[in-house]
Design an enzyme around this catalytic site. Structure first.
Site, PDB file in Angstrom:
ATOM      1  N   ARG A 237       0.721  -1.225  -0.029  1.00 13.32           N
ATOM      2  CA  ARG A 237      -0.044   0.250   0.050  1.00 13.32           C
ATOM      3  C   ARG A 237       0.980   1.177  -0.017  1.00 13.32           C
ATOM      4  O   ARG A 237       1.918   1.357   0.491  1.00 13.32           O
ATOM      5  CB  ARG A 237      -0.874   0.084   1.166  1.00 13.32           C
ATOM      6  CG  ARG A 237      -2.001  -0.746   1.140  1.00 13.32           C
ATOM      7  CD  ARG A 237      -3.045  -0.359   0.110  1.00 13.32           C
ATOM      8  NE  ARG A 237      -4.138  -1.304  -0.098  1.00 13.32           N
ATOM      9  CZ  ARG A 237      -4.353  -2.490  -0.921  1.00 13.32           C
ATOM     10  NH1 ARG A 237      -3.373  -2.737  -1.553  1.00 13.32           N
ATOM     11  NH2 ARG A 237      -5.566  -3.002  -0.771  1.00 13.32           N
ATOM     12  N   GLU A 266      -2.708   7.717  -4.467  1.00 10.12           N
ATOM     13  CA  GLU A 266      -3.073   6.976  -5.646  1.00 10.12           C
ATOM     14  C   GLU A 266      -4.589   7.259  -5.946  1.00 10.12           C
ATOM     15  O   GLU A 266      -5.202   7.123  -7.255  1.00 10.12           O
ATOM     16  CB  GLU A 266      -2.923   5.526  -5.552  1.00 10.12           C
ATOM     17  CG  GLU A 266      -3.726   4.778  -4.725  1.00 10.12           C
ATOM     18  CD  GLU A 266      -3.302   3.183  -4.918  1.00 10.12           C
ATOM     19  OE1 GLU A 266      -1.871   3.081  -4.699  1.00 10.12           O
ATOM     20  OE2 GLU A 266      -4.160   2.477  -4.911  1.00 10.12           O
ATOM     21  N   HIS A 298      -1.409   0.244  -9.718  1.00 11.55           N
ATOM     22  CA  HIS A 298      -2.080  -0.686  -8.785  1.00 11.55           C
ATOM     23  C   HIS A 298      -2.588  -1.872  -9.731  1.00 11.55           C
ATOM     24  O   HIS A 298      -3.863  -2.378  -9.690  1.00 11.55           O
ATOM     25  CB  HIS A 298      -3.336  -0.215  -8.256  1.00 11.55           C
ATOM     26  CG  HIS A 298      -3.556  -0.787  -6.885  1.00 11.55           C
ATOM     27  ND1 HIS A 298      -3.711  -0.356  -5.532  1.00 11.55           N
ATOM     28  CD2 HIS A 298      -3.623  -2.082  -6.563  1.00 11.55           C
ATOM     29  CE1 HIS A 298      -3.797  -1.177  -4.530  1.00 11.55           C
ATOM     30  NE2 HIS A 298      -3.950  -2.329  -5.327  1.00 11.55           N
TER      31      HIS A 298
HETATM   32  P1  NAI Z   1      -1.701 -11.484   4.100  1.00 12.94           P
HETATM   33  O1  NAI Z   1      -2.945 -11.073   5.119  1.00 12.94           O
HETATM   34  O2  NAI Z   1      -1.920 -12.810   3.547  1.00 12.94           O
HETATM   35  O3  NAI Z   1      -0.372 -11.302   4.622  1.00 12.94           O
HETATM   36  C1  NAI Z   1       0.122 -10.072   5.297  1.00 12.94           C
HETATM   37  C2  NAI Z   1       1.280 -10.415   5.998  1.00 12.94           C
HETATM   38  O4  NAI Z   1       1.957  -9.317   6.795  1.00 12.94           O
HETATM   39  C3  NAI Z   1       0.742 -11.356   7.357  1.00 12.94           C
HETATM   40  O5  NAI Z   1       1.598 -12.348   7.354  1.00 12.94           O
HETATM   41  C4  NAI Z   1       0.940 -10.486   8.365  1.00 12.94           C
HETATM   42  O6  NAI Z   1       1.281 -11.232   9.808  1.00 12.94           O
HETATM   43  C5  NAI Z   1       2.047  -9.469   7.969  1.00 12.94           C
HETATM   44  N1  NAI Z   1       2.088  -8.137   8.667  1.00 12.94           N
HETATM   45  C6  NAI Z   1       1.256  -7.599   9.269  1.00 12.94           C
HETATM   46  N2  NAI Z   1       1.627  -6.419   9.982  1.00 12.94           N
HETATM   47  C7  NAI Z   1       2.856  -6.593  10.052  1.00 12.94           C
HETATM   48  C8  NAI Z   1       4.121  -5.665  10.408  1.00 12.94           C
HETATM   49  N3  NAI Z   1       3.757  -4.588  10.937  1.00 12.94           N
HETATM   50  N4  NAI Z   1       5.440  -6.138  10.065  1.00 12.94           N
HETATM   51  C9  NAI Z   1       5.385  -7.191   9.129  1.00 12.94           C
HETATM   52  N5  NAI Z   1       4.517  -8.048   8.865  1.00 12.94           N
HETATM   53  C10 NAI Z   1       3.374  -7.752   8.902  1.00 12.94           C
HETATM   54  O7  NAI Z   1      -1.887 -10.609   2.894  1.00 12.94           O
HETATM   55  P2  NAI Z   1      -1.620 -10.613   1.372  1.00 12.94           P
HETATM   56  O8  NAI Z   1      -2.771 -11.336   0.661  1.00 12.94           O
HETATM   57  O9  NAI Z   1      -0.288 -11.430   1.406  1.00 12.94           O
HETATM   58  O10 NAI Z   1      -1.632  -9.132   0.885  1.00 12.94           O
HETATM   59  C11 NAI Z   1      -0.500  -8.491   1.668  1.00 12.94           C
HETATM   60  C12 NAI Z   1      -0.948  -6.815   1.100  1.00 12.94           C
HETATM   61  O11 NAI Z   1      -0.646  -6.710  -0.297  1.00 12.94           O
HETATM   62  C13 NAI Z   1      -2.457  -6.336   1.356  1.00 12.94           C
HETATM   63  O12 NAI Z   1      -2.536  -5.865   2.651  1.00 12.94           O
HETATM   64  C14 NAI Z   1      -2.480  -5.474   0.240  1.00 12.94           C
HETATM   65  O13 NAI Z   1      -2.242  -4.149   0.804  1.00 12.94           O
HETATM   66  C15 NAI Z   1      -1.586  -5.663  -0.705  1.00 12.94           C
HETATM   67  N6  NAI Z   1      -2.108  -6.038  -1.906  1.00 12.94           N
HETATM   68  C16 NAI Z   1      -1.640  -5.508  -3.187  1.00 12.94           C
HETATM   69  C17 NAI Z   1      -2.477  -5.823  -4.506  1.00 12.94           C
HETATM   70  C18 NAI Z   1      -1.773  -5.169  -5.588  1.00 12.94           C
HETATM   71  O14 NAI Z   1      -2.830  -5.230  -6.864  1.00 12.94           O
HETATM   72  N7  NAI Z   1      -0.826  -4.195  -5.625  1.00 12.94           N
HETATM   73  C19 NAI Z   1      -3.377  -6.876  -4.512  1.00 12.94           C
HETATM   74  C20 NAI Z   1      -3.581  -7.626  -3.351  1.00 12.94           C
HETATM   75  C21 NAI Z   1      -2.993  -6.949  -1.973  1.00 12.94           C
END
Ligand code: NAI
Length: 337
Positions: A237, A266, A298
């Site tokens: 993000r 964005e 994005h």
């Molecule tokens: P997820 O929920 O499977 O994984 C997120 C990970 O980040 C978890 O393991 C969590 O423990 C960890 N986390 C939380 N707080 C943290 C911190 N302070 N320091 C380090 N790690 C921390 O989510 P997923 O599916 O892997 O997506 C991750 C992010 O990617 C989403 O939150 C979203 O913002 C972004 N995203 C971007 C997309 C794009 O098109 N560019 C599409 C989908 C998601």
């Protein structure tokens, strides 16, 4: 039973195509609005059972109250991130569901596309050869093999990314608020502190969500702790990075290159064709002048498979909620992850 009425915001032709196909199964009455849902047009949601929104539709506390007053019972996010909805305000008023995993591989693969493009300067080579300039000057890259990548956030996307990077035979350092020890031992990688990620990585990828804790985690301090010339990739993000500090890091050479699929402001620009206007955002405009910065709007998620899965899960979430089943993909304030 009356057909469920859904108000769908920020609808693009590709969304409409994917949702119309899956909706043949559900037969919901869907009204597609091309624009974002905002405080000014929230009245449009009146009379609908649920609203369907995307990453740049921001729903604050005032809008939650309005939606509640209009009888909207469900906010269905067609994204995995949910930082754009005030979950605290939604508590006890309106339920929120999301699509936790539509294609983690799509985002991981896009992350690697940014890495390879920046490393081997494909974006510059593309324009050069089209102009019959076959010089290699300035296009020197490095072998990925043997270099160190730091992955911050080892959820679905981070894990998929780690698998790809190990395929390049890179050294991969992991960081997560909740380390997955099984994954660590299976992949033979190590969880380390953020500081160690900054100090040792040649490439750093941000794959954690935007929370109070992670907002602006990459600021001047963090950047100064990184290896000089580091490559920084953000497909998480925009607000994970203090962009003005990133610009300074790029100007000084501390940051060697940056690949950004997200940007903190964005919502005003991404997904729109503004090519016939003057860009009013000076920081974004400055970023676009660097030849070692690539910005994509994005599009990490943007694959055929992901669009299909988003439509499938969103409509199934809505069907489940209104059929009285406990929503499986609910997000709420203080809910366990
Ligand atoms: P997820 O929920 O499977 O994984 C997120 C990970 O980040 C978890 O393991 C969590 O423990 C960890 N986390 C939380 N707080 C943290 C911190 N302070 N320091 C380090 N790690 C921390 O989510 P997923 O599916 O892997 O997506 C991750 C992010 O990617 C989403 O939150 C979203 O913002 C972004 N995203 C971007 C997309 C794009 O098109 N560019 C599409 C989908 C998601």
């Amino acid at each position: 039973m009356n057909r469920l009425k859904l108000a769908f915001f920020d609808a693009r032709p590709y969304d409409i195509e994917a949702f119309s196909e899956i909706n043949k199964k559900y037969d919901f009455e869907i009204k597609y609005f091309k624009f974002h849902l905002t405080a000014d047009n929230v009245i449009l949601a009146k009379g609908y059972d649920a609203i369907v929104i995307f990453v740049n539709d921001t729903i604050d506390a005032g809008m939650i109250l309005k939606l509640n007053e209009f009888g909207v019972r469900l906010i269905a996010l067609r994204s995995s991130g949910f930082n754009n909805v005030d979950l605290k305000a939604a508590l006890n008023h309106i339920r929120v569901v999301r699509v936790p995993a539509y294609s983690p591989n799509a985002v991981a693969e896009h992350t690697v596309a940014l890495m390879l493009t920046l490393n081997r300067k494909i974006h510059r080579a593309y324009y050069r050869t089209r102009d019959s300039n076959f010089s290699l000057h300035g296009l020197l890259g490095f072998d990925m093999q043997g270099k160190t990548a730091g992955v911050i956030g080892t959820g679905r996307i981070g894990k998929s990314l780690v698998g790809i990077l190990l395929g390049f035979r890179m050294e991969v350092l992991l960081n997560d608020k909740f380390p997955d020890r099984k994954f660590e031992s299976e992949m033979r990688c190590k969880y380390v502190t953020l500081r160690e990620v900054y100090e040792k990585s040649d490439i750093i990828s941000l794959n954690c969500p935007l929370t109070g804790e992670t907002e602006y985690m990459i600021d001047a301090d963090a950047i100064s702790a990184m290896k000089r010339g580091v490559m920084l990739i953000n497909t998480g993000r925009g607000k994970l990075i203090k962009t003005s500090d990133l610009v300074e890091g790029l100007k000084s050479g501390q940051i060697g290159s940056a690949g950004l699929d997200v940007y903190e402001e964005e919502s005003q620009f991404f997904f729109e064709d503004l090519s016939d206007r003057v860009l009013p955002d000076d920081v974004l405009a400055r970023l676009l002048t660097f030849n070692n910065v690539i910005i994509t709007s994005h599009q990490g998620y943007f694959t055929r498979e992901a669009l299909h899965n988003i439509a499938e899960t969103t409509l199934s979430n809505i069907d489940g909620f209104f059929s009285g089943r406990e929503p499986v993909n609910e997000v709420c304030f203080n809910c366990p992850d």
